[in-house]
Design a protein around this motif. Structure first.
Motif, short mmCIF file in Angstrom:
data_model
loop_
_atom_site.label_atom_id
_atom_site.label_comp_id
_atom_site.label_asym_id
_atom_site.label_seq_id
_atom_site.Cartn_x
_atom_site.Cartn_y
_atom_site.Cartn_z
N LEU A 40 0.84 -1.29 0.18
CA LEU A 40 0.07 -0.08 0.02
C LEU A 40 0.85 1.23 -0.02
CD1 LEU A 40 -2.64 -0.81 2.63
CD2 LEU A 40 -2.87 -0.94 0.27
N GLU A 41 0.41 2.46 -0.77
CA GLU A 41 1.24 3.65 -0.72
C GLU A 41 0.45 4.61 -0.04
OE1 GLU A 41 1.93 6.77 -4.09
OE2 GLU A 41 2.28 4.57 -4.86
N LEU A 42 0.81 5.45 0.72
CA LEU A 42 0.31 6.41 1.52
C LEU A 42 -0.07 7.48 0.82
CD1 LEU A 42 0.18 5.59 4.44
CD2 LEU A 42 1.88 7.50 5.05
N PHE A 43 -1.27 8.20 0.66
CA PHE A 43 -1.48 9.02 -0.21
C PHE A 43 -2.25 10.37 0.69
CE2 PHE A 43 -4.65 11.60 -2.61
CZ PHE A 43 -3.80 12.22 -3.71
N LEU A 44 -1.71 11.51 0.62
CA LEU A 44 -2.11 12.55 1.65
C LEU A 44 -2.41 13.78 0.91
CD1 LEU A 44 0.41 11.99 4.50
CD2 LEU A 44 -1.83 11.14 4.38
N ARG A 45 -3.42 14.29 0.85
CA ARG A 45 -3.87 15.52 0.18
C ARG A 45 -2.80 16.80 0.57
NH1 ARG A 45 -9.44 17.43 1.40
NH2 ARG A 45 -8.70 16.72 3.36
N SER A 46 -2.39 17.34 -0.57
CA SER A 46 -1.74 18.59 -0.35
C SER A 46 -1.91 19.37 -1.65
CB SER A 46 -0.36 18.41 -0.09
OG SER A 46 0.44 19.54 0.23
N GLN A 47 -2.15 20.65 -1.43
CA GLN A 47 -2.34 21.64 -2.54
C GLN A 47 -0.88 21.76 -2.94
OE1 GLN A 47 -4.35 24.83 -0.28
NE2 GLN A 47 -5.71 24.88 -2.01
N PRO A 48 -0.54 22.14 -4.10
CA PRO A 48 0.89 22.54 -4.65
C PRO A 48 1.45 23.42 -3.75
CG PRO A 48 -0.60 22.62 -6.46
CD PRO A 48 -1.31 22.44 -5.34
N ILE A 49 2.68 23.64 -3.33
CA ILE A 49 3.60 24.67 -2.42
C ILE A 49 3.52 25.96 -3.66
CG2 ILE A 49 5.68 25.55 -1.68
CD1 ILE A 49 6.39 22.70 -1.09
N PRO A 50 2.91 26.90 -3.36
CA PRO A 50 2.61 28.17 -3.79
C PRO A 50 4.14 28.64 -4.40
CG PRO A 50 1.86 28.33 -1.78
CD PRO A 50 2.54 27.27 -1.59
N GLN A 51 4.10 29.11 -5.93
CA GLN A 51 5.41 29.45 -6.29
C GLN A 51 5.63 31.07 -5.76
OE1 GLN A 51 7.25 27.88 -8.65
NE2 GLN A 51 6.02 26.17 -8.38
N GLU A 52 4.47 31.71 -5.65
CA GLU A 52 4.94 33.06 -4.91
C GLU A 52 4.04 32.97 -3.74
OE1 GLU A 52 4.37 36.36 -7.36
OE2 GLU A 52 5.46 35.53 -9.07
N ASN A 53 4.71 33.51 -2.67
CA ASN A 53 3.95 33.59 -1.26
C ASN A 53 4.29 34.81 -0.69
OD1 ASN A 53 2.50 32.39 0.66
ND2 ASN A 53 3.68 30.69 1.33
N ASN A 54 3.78 36.08 -1.49
CA ASN A 54 4.30 37.40 -1.05
C ASN A 54 3.14 37.90 -0.03
OD1 ASN A 54 6.47 36.95 -2.74
ND2 ASN A 54 5.54 37.64 -4.51
N GLU A 55 2.23 37.51 -0.01
CA GLU A 55 1.08 38.01 0.94
C GLU A 55 1.58 38.19 2.33
OE1 GLU A 55 -1.57 39.69 -0.40
OE2 GLU A 55 -0.73 39.16 -2.37
N PRO A 56 1.00 39.13 3.08
CA PRO A 56 1.35 39.23 4.51
C PRO A 56 1.02 37.80 5.28
CG PRO A 56 0.26 41.13 3.80
CD PRO A 56 0.11 40.26 2.76
N VAL A 57 -0.06 37.34 4.96
CA VAL A 57 -0.42 36.00 5.57
C VAL A 57 0.25 35.07 4.77
CG1 VAL A 57 -2.14 34.48 6.48
CG2 VAL A 57 -2.47 36.87 6.86
N LYS A 58 1.29 34.11 5.03
CA LYS A 58 1.76 33.27 4.21
C LYS A 58 0.86 31.94 4.18
CE LYS A 58 5.43 35.93 3.90
NZ LYS A 58 4.95 36.93 2.74
N VAL A 59 0.78 31.34 2.90
CA VAL A 59 0.12 30.08 2.71
C VAL A 59 1.14 28.83 2.91
CG1 VAL A 59 -1.13 28.66 1.06
CG2 VAL A 59 -1.27 31.33 0.92
N VAL A 60 0.40 27.98 4.06
CA VAL A 60 1.03 26.87 4.24
C VAL A 60 0.19 25.82 3.55
CG1 VAL A 60 1.92 25.36 5.99
CG2 VAL A 60 2.21 27.71 6.26
N VAL A 61 0.80 24.67 2.87
CA VAL A 61 0.00 23.45 2.67
C VAL A 61 0.90 22.27 3.23
CG1 VAL A 61 -0.63 24.65 0.23
CG2 VAL A 61 1.26 23.19 0.55
N LEU A 62 0.32 21.10 3.06
CA LEU A 62 0.80 19.73 3.83
C LEU A 62 2.28 19.70 3.46
CD1 LEU A 62 0.74 17.27 5.56
CD2 LEU A 62 0.11 16.07 3.59
#
Length: 180
Positions: A40-62
């Protein structure tokens, strides 16, 4: 065991066949044995890591959680939210204001994590509703935020718990910057 292995398993893939939802019908020991044996292979949902993360509130993904939160050597104020949540949408501009105040502080990171699109590590955070906020100190200590949702409440909490504390006059100066 890395962060992804600690995350709650939502989906599993067996070989190249269709993904199957993992329910509590399969005992944890059986699942671990199948994963260890490569069946079995683990599969966990994660959005792609943002290419740009320039907003004041930073986006974190798995896939960026380990680096941005636990290995950043910063204190991190992290909001778990869902885009459809009205309370989260009401909090967003307040969190933006707080993030702008701390933007130049190299020791503080204000971030958000879309729980509806990313799995989270089990045991690290308890997310039962939205928004849920945690303060993760640079030493790894995790503190759940249960206070009010005003800018002043958030700033007071951050100042009280941050690793590099400021004097009361500096805290008041931060709070009053917006009034100028």
């Amino acid at each position: 065991m890395n962060l992804k292995q600690k995350a709650r398993v939502n989906w599993l893939k067996e070989g190249d066949t269709n993904s199957k939802c993992f329910h509590s019908l399969v005992k944890e020991n059986t699942m671990r044995n199948r994963i260890d044996n490569g069946k079995l292979e683990l599969f966990l949902r994660s959005q792609p890591i943002p290419q740009e993360n320039n907003e004041p509130v930073k986006v974190v993904v798995l896939d960026s959680l380990q680096d941005m939160v636990f290995n950043s050597r910063k204190d991190v104020f992290l909001e778990f939210y869902a885009p459809w949540c009205e309370h989260c949408n009401n909090l967003a501009p307040i969190l933006d204001e707080v993030a702008i105040l701390y933007e130049k502080d190299p020791n503080i990171l204000i971030a958000k994590y879309d729980k509806s699109a990313n799995d989270i590590p089990s045991g690290a955070f308890e997310v039962q509703g939205f928004p849920i906020m945690y303060f993760i100190k640079k030493n790894g200590e995790i503190i759940k935020y249960d206070g009010g949702r005003t800018k002043e409440d958030l700033i007071s909490f951050i100042e009280e718990h941050k690793s590099d504390k400021k004097s009361k006059s500096e805290v008041e100066s931060i709070k009053s910057k917006d009034e100028l």
